[in-house]
Design a protein around this motif. Sequence first.
Motif: not given
Length: 906
Positions: A609-610, A766-769, A877-881, A885-889
């Motif tokens: 998931a992302w 609408v679809r955050p994940k 994108w990686v730095a922002a995600v 703190g809720t989608y793993g590293t």
Amino acid sequence: MSEQKQSIDQLVINSPYEEPNEYWKYDRDSQAFERVSGRRKAGYLRSSQGSGRRFDDPGEFVEIEVVNKIRPRVKAWKEAGYPNITGITKELLKYWHDPANREYQPFWCQFEAVETAIWLTEASEAEKQGIDVPTDAELVRECLKLATGAGKTVVMAMLICWQALNKIANPTDKRFSKYILIIAPGITVRDRLQVLLPDNEENFYQQFGLLDAAMWQSLLQAKIVVTNWHALAPEREDAGPKVVKKGPEGDEAFVRRVLPDFGGAQNILVINDEAHHCHRTEPSEDSEEKERATIWVDGIAKIHRAREVLRVYDLSATPFRPTGHGNQAEKLFPWIVSDFGLNDAIEAGLVKTPRVAVRDDSKMTDQMRSKLFHIYVEDEVKNDLNRRAEPNEGLPDLVRNAVSILGADWLTTKHQWQETKRETPPVLIMIANRIETAARLEHGLMSGQFAVDELGDPDQTLRIDQDALDKLDIDEDAELQDKTKQAAVVQQRERFNTVGKLGKPGEQVQCVIGVNMLSEGWDTRTVTHVLGLRAFTSQLLCEQVVGRGLRRVSYELNADGMFDPEYVTVFGIPFTFLPVEGDTKTKPPTGLKKTRVHPVSERKDYEIAWPHVLRVDYKLGYFLEIDWDKIGKLTISSDDAPTVVEIAPVIDGKPKLDALSEVDLNNLAEKNRLQTLKLRAAAELEGRLGKNWEGDAGSHIGQLMEFFDRFISSDKLNVKIPKNYEHAEKLRNIMIALNAQKITNHISGAIRSGSKNAPTAILDPVRPKRSTGTAFEWWTSKPTQPTARSHMSHIVSDSSWELRMAQELDRDRIKGLVSWVKNDHIGFQVYYLWEGVVHPYFADFILKFEGNRHVIVEVKGQTTDQDRAKWDAAHEWVAAVNALGTYGTWEFKVLSDPKDIFDVAN
């Protein structure tokens, strides 16, 4: 006798009140037009076999045999004085053909449609021998095909007069009915068809002088119901009081509920307007269209079983139904009995002639046509318009160019109309692919992002979609909220329905923005320009959308007894009159087996998931700095933005290249307009960055104008102009105006990259994940390999190194690897900016490791500057995600060789 011409000097060659006696015929071999004596055969053009969607495809003519058999018999019957008809019918025909009874006669094509219906009902069986009109299962259906703008509603009124008056005079004659049900596809058409009710103040029977006083009194005895297909929906079994156990609604109960005014009447006549929506469906049809078509045709069948339907008259300009054999495939209704198509209507002057962009001075497509011919198919447009963008995000330059160039042509038309003292403005309509695109168009107009400021008047612009209606101003009092909102919606729809009508709320509207397709039945005459920004998967859809702009403004005859030609200029709609007909007998080539690729439900543990990131924002300080030494160069050229656009009218399926005219873009080069453009660009930049910028709104305009002005004056902007070009400065200004979005994006990227703050991921509300579990199944004929440690069933082998990578990932030799997926049809993308244009980047693989660690992997040998722009966006994108703190590293790594995959585990 025929005359071949390299130059067509007269489009309108037939009187609207007489049978066509000439037509323009396109000759495939000479690629010229012939002015041919006689009547064009009924039929349509489809793409030549193997031509695909080629712009220069001359097409193949497909004859409508039933119509071509009926035509000469109706003509002979008419010339013989209409033998075997009833006295009422004879009286009606005599009254209709007498010009002394009304100001304007019905058009010849309207007479032909009605007289064909009369002939099929009243002529002797001997005269109809050999004519076999197919039925639709148990229903007798006859389709009268008339081009948009040719007057279908008047034809309906004439049919009602003929049927009802005959039945009232002879109640036992079962060929006729005075109980008439008229079904429309939606509210707009239903409301417009109220003129078919005799008690309506604007009824067509009196307005068009179709009846004398005695006939009028008789018609009042008829029962006429106008409804839409929604009323035919079956009643839910759980509707009504819960104490009453209800079963399925029977046919008789259905008729009593839907048609209470008809009492116990039998032998009902049905008239379908826009009848192409009423058909037996195919499995692959769009679900919304399938629902409408099923409810519509099933409802008529229920009425027939309970009360008998005498006949169904279908009226449509485009009586095709989807066949389900590919997106392009269409099929003509087999029960068409009369045909007066768009080419016939153009040659009789009944409708406007569409003009399409055929050439310009930018880089042409593979089909040697202007990109303005079909805008949406260009990758930079399709990718950008299909994302959930904010309204203040600028549109792709090709879209901005299309609006600016079409707007410049619209402005020329507006000035011409003002000179002739017309009281309403010409109208430009824009058809968007989704609500977000419509919102961006509206914002762009209101904020002056396009080069024609005159289109930016909010009082003269109307956006008509559900989102726009939801945002209408409403009373803050909660008790009044619903009523006030409802009134506001009604008022907005009234503006839409009265565009271009004097004394009505919509009389001064000059720009209408809609989503997918504006309402059928919208009969605005003042449309002069149409922009399409959506997929057009069939010529049926093209003709329906262009049809919104085909109605004429003037119906005054010239000295030759004909209508002067009128035009509608069309960008973005591949309008060539070439339906592609599916061949149900064609079998797929042998040896091309397709593989189903899908998420494997038993491998739920392998799901990846992302977060669905729409964009990445940065916090900005009040004072901005740009490192002008590091900012990249930007090249703009007429290869990308056309500065000369030639349009040509379309007739007989082909643009007439011998009748080219050029869109005037000189006003885009005016100095005051360029200065305004700088201000608008600065305002757009602030709107895009303002939420993350210290300071009050409007306080940053000066800085941004300075950035824009400095950039376009520096050697960082390379404007490619031909050597020794006579008006170089004017051309440079035009090119800057047409590339303003690209320049603005370029500067925006430099500002954002200069921020010292961490990036912030903005997720789709609408679809955050998203995940591999939400991916759709798909089929491919490419080589595939089944997977073992991926949630997806197969990997498509696009290259040998991808296959090697997949094989290694499946071997369970990489420390800590939980699962992997190839980024193919799963919906994972990162947006990046390159040369001022937003693009999607699809990295090669996503790997999931123990500890909820994810690595995005790209394998690349030689790299380009564009690759580096992609990778910078991926790191961003990686730095922002990770900050969420809720989608793993997450990590992003570029490998130069598939063997380096083991390094990713560290």
